[in-house]
Every structure is written in C-alpha cells, then in structure tokens.
Write a protein that holds these residues in place. Structure first.
Motif, short mmCIF file in Angstrom:
data_model
loop_
_atom_site.label_atom_id
_atom_site.label_comp_id
_atom_site.label_asym_id
_atom_site.label_seq_id
_atom_site.Cartn_x
_atom_site.Cartn_y
_atom_site.Cartn_z
N TRP A 193 19.74 8.01 -3.29
CA TRP A 193 21.10 8.45 -3.62
C TRP A 193 21.09 9.36 -4.85
CZ3 TRP A 193 23.10 2.75 -3.36
CH2 TRP A 193 23.20 2.37 -2.03
N MET A 194 20.28 8.98 -5.85
CA MET A 194 20.25 9.78 -7.07
C MET A 194 19.73 11.19 -6.79
SD MET A 194 21.42 8.15 -9.70
CE MET A 194 20.73 9.02 -11.09
N TRP A 195 18.78 11.34 -5.88
CA TRP A 195 18.26 12.66 -5.55
C TRP A 195 19.33 13.52 -4.90
CZ3 TRP A 195 14.45 14.69 -7.84
CH2 TRP A 195 13.35 13.96 -8.22
N ARG A 196 20.36 12.86 -4.31
CA ARG A 196 21.46 13.62 -3.71
C ARG A 196 22.52 13.99 -4.73
NH1 ARG A 196 22.37 10.19 1.94
NH2 ARG A 196 20.23 10.41 2.69
N ALA A 219 13.59 -7.45 -1.66
CA ALA A 219 14.99 -7.03 -1.85
C ALA A 219 15.10 -6.03 -2.99
CB ALA A 219 15.86 -8.26 -2.13
N PHE A 220 14.38 -6.28 -4.09
CA PHE A 220 14.39 -5.35 -5.22
C PHE A 220 13.84 -3.99 -4.82
CE2 PHE A 220 11.65 -3.46 -8.50
CZ PHE A 220 12.62 -3.08 -9.41
N SER A 221 12.75 -3.96 -4.06
CA SER A 221 12.13 -2.70 -3.66
C SER A 221 13.06 -1.90 -2.77
CB SER A 221 10.80 -2.97 -2.94
OG SER A 221 9.89 -3.62 -3.79
N ILE A 222 13.73 -2.57 -1.82
CA ILE A 222 14.68 -1.89 -0.93
C ILE A 222 15.84 -1.32 -1.73
CG2 ILE A 222 16.32 -2.24 0.95
CD1 ILE A 222 14.35 -4.33 2.07
N PHE A 223 16.36 -2.11 -2.68
CA PHE A 223 17.46 -1.63 -3.52
C PHE A 223 17.02 -0.42 -4.34
CE2 PHE A 223 19.28 -1.56 -7.79
CZ PHE A 223 20.64 -1.48 -7.51
N GLN A 224 15.84 -0.51 -4.92
CA GLN A 224 15.34 0.57 -5.78
C GLN A 224 15.14 1.86 -5.01
OE1 GLN A 224 11.39 0.08 -7.52
NE2 GLN A 224 12.20 0.68 -9.50
N LYS A 225 14.51 1.77 -3.84
CA LYS A 225 14.25 2.98 -3.05
C LYS A 225 15.55 3.59 -2.54
CE LYS A 225 10.11 2.73 -3.91
NZ LYS A 225 10.45 1.84 -4.99
N THR A 274 25.25 10.95 -9.45
CA THR A 274 24.94 10.41 -10.78
C THR A 274 25.99 9.44 -11.28
OG1 THR A 274 26.01 12.36 -11.72
CG2 THR A 274 23.62 12.45 -11.42
N PHE A 275 27.11 9.30 -10.55
CA PHE A 275 28.14 8.37 -11.00
C PHE A 275 27.73 6.91 -10.72
CE2 PHE A 275 29.06 9.39 -6.60
CZ PHE A 275 29.30 8.15 -6.03
N LEU A 276 26.57 6.71 -10.13
CA LEU A 276 26.11 5.35 -9.81
C LEU A 276 25.38 4.72 -10.99
CD1 LEU A 276 24.84 5.99 -6.19
CD2 LEU A 276 26.94 4.86 -6.88
N LEU A 277 25.81 5.03 -12.22
CA LEU A 277 25.16 4.51 -13.41
C LEU A 277 25.16 2.98 -13.46
CD1 LEU A 277 23.71 5.54 -15.92
CD2 LEU A 277 25.90 5.45 -17.13
N PRO A 278 26.25 2.29 -13.08
CA PRO A 278 26.20 0.81 -13.09
C PRO A 278 25.10 0.26 -12.19
CG PRO A 278 28.46 1.57 -12.92
CD PRO A 278 27.60 2.78 -12.75
N PHE A 279 24.86 0.91 -11.05
CA PHE A 279 23.79 0.45 -10.17
C PHE A 279 22.42 0.68 -10.80
CE2 PHE A 279 27.37 1.31 -7.38
CZ PHE A 279 27.37 0.19 -6.55
N LEU A 280 22.32 1.73 -11.63
CA LEU A 280 21.07 1.99 -12.33
C LEU A 280 20.77 0.86 -13.31
CD1 LEU A 280 18.73 3.93 -12.92
CD2 LEU A 280 20.19 5.04 -14.61
N PHE A 281 21.78 0.44 -14.06
CA PHE A 281 21.59 -0.68 -14.98
C PHE A 281 21.33 -1.98 -14.22
CE2 PHE A 281 23.77 2.09 -18.12
CZ PHE A 281 22.86 1.96 -19.15
N CYS A 282 21.96 -2.10 -13.06
CA CYS A 282 21.71 -3.28 -12.23
C CYS A 282 20.23 -3.35 -11.84
CB CYS A 282 22.59 -3.24 -10.98
SG CYS A 282 22.34 -4.64 -9.85
N GLY A 283 19.66 -2.20 -11.48
CA GLY A 283 18.25 -2.16 -11.15
C GLY A 283 17.37 -2.52 -12.34
N HIS A 284 17.77 -2.07 -13.54
CA HIS A 284 17.00 -2.39 -14.75
C HIS A 284 17.00 -3.90 -15.01
CE1 HIS A 284 16.75 1.78 -15.13
NE2 HIS A 284 17.64 2.02 -16.08
N PHE A 285 18.19 -4.51 -14.92
CA PHE A 285 18.25 -5.94 -15.18
C PHE A 285 17.61 -6.76 -14.06
CE2 PHE A 285 21.46 -4.66 -18.30
CZ PHE A 285 21.10 -5.49 -19.36
N PHE A 299 0.83 -1.20 0.00
CA PHE A 299 0.00 0.00 0.00
C PHE A 299 0.87 1.26 0.00
CE2 PHE A 299 -2.06 3.43 2.37
CZ PHE A 299 -3.19 3.63 1.60
N LEU A 300 1.97 1.23 0.77
CA LEU A 300 2.88 2.37 0.80
C LEU A 300 3.52 2.59 -0.57
CD1 LEU A 300 4.60 1.95 4.28
CD2 LEU A 300 2.90 3.66 3.62
N LEU A 301 3.81 1.49 -1.28
CA LEU A 301 4.36 1.63 -2.63
C LEU A 301 3.35 2.30 -3.56
CD1 LEU A 301 6.24 -1.75 -3.28
CD2 LEU A 301 7.22 0.49 -2.81
#
Length: 256
Positions: free
Chosen positions: A180-183, A169-175, A186-197, A110-112
């Motif tokens: 971090w991105m809001w801070r 686990a996916f939801s915790i990683f994504q949030k 932006t150098f965390l691009l590999p983690f962004l692709f990790c979330g996509h996959f 529900f919070l999501l």
C-alpha cells in the motif's frame, strides 16, 4: 561368432548371479526399513504418551504443593526435578526421530530471505547511482535479512509452533502494508506504528519463549533481540521523520 556368444553367455550368468544377490540385499533393506519405521512410530508414540502423563503429573504436583508439609514439599520438589530431567531426555531422543514435514514454512522463510536480499541489492544500486537513501532504512533491510535467515534455520518444534501463527500474521500484515505504501497511501501512518509495535510484541513473546522450560533453540533469543532492534530503529526513525515534516509544515504556515 561362437566365441563371442560364449563370452556373452558367461557375462549374462555373472550378471544373473549379481542380480540375485541384489534382490536379496534389497529384500533385507526393505525389511530393515519397515522395522525402522515401526520403531520410529513406536518411539514417537511412547514419547508423546510419556510427555502427556508427565504434564498431568506436573499439574497434580503443583496443586499438591499448596497443602504439603516440609518433608512432603521436598519430595514434590525432587519429583519436579526428575520430570524436568526426563523432559531433557525426551528432547535428545526426538533429535534422532523424523520431524513433521514443514516444507511450506521453509519455502516461506526462504522467500523472505530472497525478498530482503533483493531490496538490499536494489538500494545499493540506487545509492551508487546518487540516491539519497541513507540511515536506518538501509540498515533495516540488512537486519530483516538476518532475521529471516535465522527464522529459516529455526527447527520445527513446540516452541516454534507457539510463535508460528503470530509470525505469519505479522509477515502478511507487513507485506500488505508495504504494498500500500508503494502506491502512495501515506495517510496509513497509524498502521505503520501498529506494525512497529507488533515487532515489539514479537520481541516480548520471543523473550518469554526463550525462558520456557522446553526451549532449547538458540534462534529464539536471537530473534527476540533482532525484533527489538527492528522496533527501536523503525519507531525512533519514524518519529524523527514525522517531527521533521511537522516542523517543515509549521515553517510554511508562518511564511507570509
């Protein structure tokens, strides 16, 4: 005063009689409730016992199938079909039995839903005020809101439990990554692709679960398709943004 007192006395006797009837009705209610709870426990225990024995029997039949004649193979196939039919009956039985308490997961889902709804509302306000937010990133939150809503309606069961820990686990990683991105990290691009996959991995897992013999919930296939849409949209859009930035940087380096 005596007339009023007599009327009060009569009302009291009437209430006393109704109260005695109420006590008897409540006693019967408690008795039936205890009988119902005992029957529910007996049914749940018997179903679990039957399912365990059927699972063991199914494994035994699979081992026997490798060393059987044609006639015996037909018997094994018939027994396997009977086991499958019995599992369907158990599923219908369990629909009338109380489920294990999953209030925690419902609150989380529900919070999501609330989180993505607030994002879509905020983006709508920004767009109406002249923001240049457009394309997939607007659609992404609508799709995520739909996905969270479907997760909220997915009843607790064996198929849900197979996917539950992976989704949490996916939801915790994504949030965590979004915070971090809001801070500005932006150098965390590999983690962004990790979330996509990871979204693609969720889709594959759910497609496999949708073909599981115990799967009866429509939410499984719908969630698989939604995760696949999210992966394709996020991955392709991110590639487009990265390519555009690389082209822009190359143009700057070529300038004298």
């Amino acid at each position: 005063m005596s007339g009023q007192l007599e009327r009060c006395e009569r009302e009291w006797h009437e209430l006393e009689g109704e109260f005695q009837e109420l006590q008897e009705t409540h006693r019967i209610y408690k008795q039936k409730l205890e009988e119902l709870a005992a029957l529910q426990t007996l049914c749940s225990s018997s179903i679990s016992k039957q399912k365990k024995h059927l699972k063991d029997l199914k494994l035994t039949l699979q081992r026997c199938k490798r060393h059987t004649s044609q006639e015996e193979a037909e018997l094994v196939q018939q027994m396997a079909a009977n086991i499958k039919e019995r599992q369907d009956v158990f599923f219908d039985m369990e629909a009338y039995l109380p489920k294990k308490n999953g209030v925690t997961d419902e609150v989380f889902n529900f919070l999501l839903v609330w989180y993505y709804c607030t994002l879509t509302i905020r983006e709508s306000i920004l767009i109406s005020n002249g923001s240049r937010i457009k394309g997939w990133w607007v659609s992404h939150h609508y799709v995520s809101t739909f996905l969270s809503g479907v997760m909220l309606t997915w009843p607790n069961g064996p198929i849900y439990q197979k996917f539950r820990n992976q989704f949490l686990a996916f939801s915790i990683f994504q949030k965590g990554f979004q915070s971090w991105m809001w801070r500005g990290l932006t150098f965390l691009l590999p983690f962004l692709f990790c979330g996509h996959f990871w979204q693609l991995y969720n889709a594959v897992t759910l497609f496999e679960l949708s073909s599981h013999e115990e799967c009866r919930e429509w939410q499984v296939f719908v969630l698989a398709l939604t995760f696949l849409i999210l992966f394709l949209g996020n991955f392709l859009t991110t590639l487009k943004v990265v390519h555009a930035k690389l082209q822009k940087n190359r143009g700057k380096t070529k300038q004298p």
